[in-house]
Design a protein around this motif. Sequence first.
Motif, PDB file in Angstrom:
ATOM      1  N   ASP A 274      20.102  62.584  75.422  1.00 14.77           N
ATOM      2  CA  ASP A 274      21.376  63.315  75.361  1.00 14.77           C
ATOM      3  C   ASP A 274      21.954  63.290  73.958  1.00 14.77           C
ATOM      4  OD1 ASP A 274      21.195  63.025  78.153  1.00 14.77           O
ATOM      5  OD2 ASP A 274      22.359  61.175  78.036  1.00 14.77           O
ATOM      6  N   ASP A 301      28.593  63.519  85.619  1.00 21.55           N
ATOM      7  CA  ASP A 301      28.818  64.216  84.348  1.00 21.55           C
ATOM      8  C   ASP A 301      29.891  63.498  83.533  1.00 21.55           C
ATOM      9  OD1 ASP A 301      26.909  66.050  84.947  1.00 21.55           O
ATOM     10  OD2 ASP A 301      28.294  67.627  85.578  1.00 21.55           O
ATOM     11  N   ASP A 304      28.351  60.277  82.205  1.00 24.97           N
ATOM     12  CA  ASP A 304      27.403  60.546  81.108  1.00 24.97           C
ATOM     13  C   ASP A 304      28.161  60.872  79.817  1.00 24.97           C
ATOM     14  OD1 ASP A 304      25.318  60.156  82.798  1.00 24.97           O
ATOM     15  OD2 ASP A 304      24.765  62.273  83.005  1.00 24.97           O
ATOM     16  N   TRP A 305      29.200  61.696  79.955  1.00 19.46           N
ATOM     17  CA  TRP A 305      29.968  62.090  78.773  1.00 19.46           C
ATOM     18  C   TRP A 305      30.614  60.862  78.135  1.00 19.46           C
ATOM     19  CZ3 TRP A 305      34.981  61.980  76.950  1.00 19.46           C
ATOM     20  CH2 TRP A 305      35.247  62.804  75.850  1.00 19.46           C
ATOM     21  N   ARG A 308      28.137  58.817  76.222  1.00 17.60           N
ATOM     22  CA  ARG A 308      27.798  59.401  74.914  1.00 17.60           C
ATOM     23  C   ARG A 308      28.913  59.177  73.901  1.00 17.60           C
ATOM     24  NH1 ARG A 308      25.899  63.404  78.161  1.00 17.60           N
ATOM     25  NH2 ARG A 308      27.522  64.899  77.665  1.00 17.60           N
ATOM     26  N   GLN A 309      30.138  58.972  74.398  1.00 18.21           N
ATOM     27  CA  GLN A 309      31.263  58.676  73.505  1.00 18.21           C
ATOM     28  C   GLN A 309      31.328  57.187  73.176  1.00 18.21           C
ATOM     29  OE1 GLN A 309      33.331  61.349  72.395  1.00 18.21           O
ATOM     30  NE2 GLN A 309      31.611  62.371  73.364  1.00 18.21           N
ATOM     31  N   MET A 354      38.874  65.139  76.518  1.00 18.78           N
ATOM     32  CA  MET A 354      37.521  65.717  76.348  1.00 18.78           C
ATOM     33  C   MET A 354      37.569  66.969  75.494  1.00 18.78           C
ATOM     34  SD  MET A 354      35.780  65.669  80.083  1.00 18.78           S
ATOM     35  CE  MET A 354      33.999  65.556  79.932  1.00 18.78           C
TER      36      MET A 354
END
Length: 356
Positions: A274, A301, A304-305, A308-309, A354
């Motif tokens: 990702d 989702d 996952d977001w 990644r942050q 976001m």
Amino acid sequence: FPPEEAETIVRDIEWTVGRTGVVTPTAIMDPVQLAGTTVSRASLHNPDYLLAKDIRLGDTVTLHKAGDIIPEVGQVILPKRPATATEAYPIPAFCPACGQPLVHTADEVALRCINPFCPAQIQESVTHFASRDAMNIDGLGPKIVAQLLAKNLIHNVADLYKLTFDELTGLEKFGVTSANNLLEALANSKENSVERLLFGLGIRNVGAKAAKVIAAKYGDLTAIAAATADDIADLPGLGQTIGQSIEQYFAEAPTQALVREFQELGVNLKFISDGPVATDTVFSGKKVVLTGKLTMFSRKDASDWLERQGAIVSGSVSKKTDLLIAGADAGSKLTKAQELGVEIWSEAQFRDTMEA
Ligand SMILES: [Zn+2]
């Protein structure tokens, strides 16, 4: 306030077969209002649980919601037991879907159908394969899966990728648009990163999170299939149970045939990263918990977001939690976060961040 506990009468016990063959009893009851919703079913988990509660047909039982969401039977109100309910509820000896003898081994509480061709198990495994956190195949719900199986159009999950336009338009209530959409969703799902396939296979004990850790480590399905139980057990957050499940699953001849089929059908078997994890966001290094119903994104989702942050997403609230993101109907996790003074955001606040 709506009632926190209710009384109702058990009319039936329904037995359903899950994708791993586990046969689960559910109490079917007279509908009753409970903490804001109408409830008429409650899982009884396994035969031991049913026998321990000694629930009989016609019994009046108390009902409450576990974790504020799931209806649970409290106890039988014995003085209200009908005179006709003289015997404990019988545990079935045969699978309600395929009629084969059920197995109840000493080392586990579950009652199991071990017939690999049991239609209920195949139906559940195909539905799981298509589900949102697995291969995410839009338009392939339980009703379509049931039709595909009934018409012998599929026998396993790989067969989904051989379906044709003519076969799909031959299904009930399935028009040209639906057929085209499903074929497109199937084609798109072939490009998924391999952790979705690994989770979608429905290997016992392997959840979406474990599948991702394994896929990221090994890079592709053939390497995962060749890994030993010990190698997998050593990965962060996994352990022997998962390691052994994976090793056993890929040692089976039908699994190896299935993997070859996926390869021939052009299903991606590789892990697609990702991208790098950010280290300079408001979430970097923060321990975040998601709870309640999210309406704007799936739980996965959102999680996952956040990862990644740079966030560490966890399932339970503790003193170490930095932030709780609470969707609708958040229950005990929200209460605990409030008690511990943890920062709490609504889903709307989260979305605004976001988008910022
Ligand atoms: Zn069966």
